[in-house]
Each structure stands twice: as C-alpha cells, then as structure tokens.
Design an enzyme around this catalytic site. Structure first.
Site, PDB file in Angstrom:
ATOM      1  N   GLY A  12     -88.195 -54.224-105.132  1.00 43.74           N
ATOM      2  CA  GLY A  12     -89.458 -54.617-105.129  1.00 43.74           C
ATOM      3  C   GLY A  12     -90.290 -54.225-103.203  1.00 43.74           C
ATOM      4  N   SER A  13     -90.002 -52.779-103.031  1.00 46.45           N
ATOM      5  CA  SER A  13     -90.222 -52.044-101.585  1.00 46.45           C
ATOM      6  C   SER A  13     -92.082 -51.900-101.448  1.00 46.45           C
ATOM      7  CB  SER A  13     -89.215 -51.745-101.001  1.00 46.45           C
ATOM      8  OG  SER A  13     -89.861 -49.968-101.745  1.00 46.45           O
ATOM      9  N   ASN A  14     -91.951 -51.816-102.592  1.00 45.70           N
ATOM     10  CA  ASN A  14     -93.485 -51.062-102.783  1.00 45.70           C
ATOM     11  C   ASN A  14     -94.306 -52.544-102.678  1.00 45.70           C
ATOM     12  OD1 ASN A  14     -94.646 -48.343-102.919  1.00 45.70           O
ATOM     13  ND2 ASN A  14     -92.465 -48.612-104.369  1.00 45.70           N
ATOM     14  N   MET A  90     -90.350 -50.682-114.788  1.00 50.51           N
ATOM     15  CA  MET A  90     -89.147 -49.815-115.358  1.00 50.51           C
ATOM     16  C   MET A  90     -89.519 -49.903-116.651  1.00 50.51           C
ATOM     17  SD  MET A  90     -88.173 -48.333-113.030  1.00 50.51           S
ATOM     18  CE  MET A  90     -86.596 -47.680-113.287  1.00 50.51           C
ATOM     19  N   ARG A  91     -91.083 -50.085-116.942  1.00 49.91           N
ATOM     20  CA  ARG A  91     -90.899 -50.296-118.763  1.00 49.91           C
ATOM     21  C   ARG A  91     -92.415 -49.351-118.979  1.00 49.91           C
ATOM     22  NH1 ARG A  91     -88.137 -53.695-121.688  1.00 49.91           N
ATOM     23  NH2 ARG A  91     -86.644 -54.408-119.871  1.00 49.91           N
ATOM     24  N   HIS A 109     -95.425 -43.277-109.222  1.00 51.31           N
ATOM     25  CA  HIS A 109     -94.259 -41.999-109.564  1.00 51.31           C
ATOM     26  C   HIS A 109     -93.239 -41.694-108.335  1.00 51.31           C
ATOM     27  CE1 HIS A 109     -91.750 -40.248-112.849  1.00 51.31           C
ATOM     28  NE2 HIS A 109     -92.112 -39.030-111.923  1.00 51.31           N
TER      29      HIS A 109
END
Ligand code: GRF
Length: 215
Positions: A12-14, A90-91, A109
């Site tokens: 969760g750094s973004n 991640m889906r 991305h």
C-alpha cells in the site's frame, strides 16, 4: 471534494502517497473506503492510522467473480465513490465493476505500457535488457493493463540492476505520477478520445512530473 475508493492487496505505498497528497492539500479529495482482498495487507494498517474505513472482501466468499465485483461496486456506490484507485490490487477487475465505473477506475503499472504488462513488469524489463523503463497510470478496461494511458514516467535501467533495484527506482516515480493523474481527474482535465487520453490545459511545470530528467 472528490470521493475516492482504493483497492489494494498488499504493502500500500501508493495508497500512502495518495493519503499524503490529500493531507498536504495537493489533492482535494477524500478516501471514503479501502477495499482489500487480503486480510494481511499492510494497506489496512495505513487505513487504520488515517482513520479511513476499510473492508476485507475475499473472492472465495462469493459464488463467482462477477458477484464478487458486483459486491465491490455496491460498496463503493454506497459510499458515493466517484473514482476508483487500484493501488497494487493483484487481480484482473471484471465487467460488473468496470460497467459501474466506466473510465472511472485507474491503475498503476510498473512498466512503460504497452511493454511488459501483467505480473513482474520490472523483472520483465531487466530480463529483456531495455535501457529505459518506468511506470504508467491508465484507465482500466477489461484487458490486462490495456486501458487508455493517462500519465507515464521514465527511469533509466542500468546493466547491474536487479528486479529489486529497478522496482525501487520506479516506485519513487509511481508516488509522484499517481497523485498527479488523480489531480488531473479531479480538476476535470482528462478527456478520453477512443484510446487516447488528452490532458487539457497542461502546464509547463507539470511536464517535469511526467518527464523527469534521466540521471
Ligand atoms: C506497484 O509497483 C504498482 O505499480 C503495482 O503494484 C505495486 C504496488 O505497490 N501495481 P504498493 O502496494 O502500492 O506499495
């Protein structure tokens, strides 16, 4: 104030960079909800710390993928979310969510799309031997990393780079261009023309965000 919903699966750094951009006043927005598919995601700690409501939604608790994404869309709509941010989710997002938020879902991305889509964009770049890679913020469609590109930033790739060292360099740019792309959306400055995204009224100083000087 624009209402955001964030979907994250891990570190969760973004997500954090978005929280920080709101706190600093750079983004006039509010994160209404974090949804995660992973009960262990560190993103949950970040939400707790910033008093952002979160919901753990695991696909295995739903009969199929469509009902999973329908349920996610319902949660987001319930809270009045206007823009959905995939931050290390991640889906591959399915139709019921995409239809609920057409050109209202962004993803980041870690490669310069259309090169190296899918998993491990950084490893793919190192293994291929490209000299420049970077990151891409795009709108989400039904493909894997195929939606209209909003913002990209480039970084050099060195001969002794590993997946980790390149990931670190790319991540620094991710934390700049994701808040910037969200800001453009909030300011109503993104116009989607088929698969091209036009940035309206782009300012000179903003060019430095998307084209940082190569070291
Ligand atoms: C980032 O590299 C992003 O580009 C990719 O997944 C990673 C998420 O990192 N989609 P974080 O969870 O935001 O730290």
């Amino acid at each position: 104030m624009t209402r955001l919903g964030v979907l994250a699966s891990g570190r969760g750094s973004n997500f954090q960079s978005i929280i920080d951009s709101i706190d600093s006043g750079y983004l006039y927005a509010k994160v209404e909800l974090l949804i995660t598919d992973n009960p262990e995601a560190f993103a949950i700690e970040r939400a707790r710390k910033s008093r952002i409501p979160f919901k753990i939604m695991e696909p295995s608790h739903y009969p199929d993928r469509d009902s999973y994404y329908r349920a996610i869309a319902e949660e987001l709509k319930k809270r009045g979310v206007e823009l959905v941010i995939l931050a290390g989710f991640m889906r591959v997002v399915k139709k019921p969510l995409i239809d609920a938020y057409p050109m209202r879902i962004m993803n980041i991305h870690p490669a310069l799309l259309p090169s190296f889509p899918g998993l491990h964009g950084q490893r793919q770049a190192v293994e291929y031997g490209v000299k420049i890679s970077g990151c891409t913020v795009h709108f989400v469609d039904e493909g894997v990393d195929t939606g209209p590109i909003i913002v990209q930033a480039a970084v050099p790739v060195y001969h002794d780079d590993t997946e980790e060292s390149l990931s670190e360099r790319i991540l620094m740019e991710e934390h700049k261009i994701y808040p910037y792309a969200i800001k453009l959306f909030i300011e109503g400055r993104l116009k989607v023309d088929d698969r091209r995204v036009i940035i309206l009224d782009q300012k000179r100083e903003e060019d430095k965000i998307i084209n940082p000087p190569l070291e």
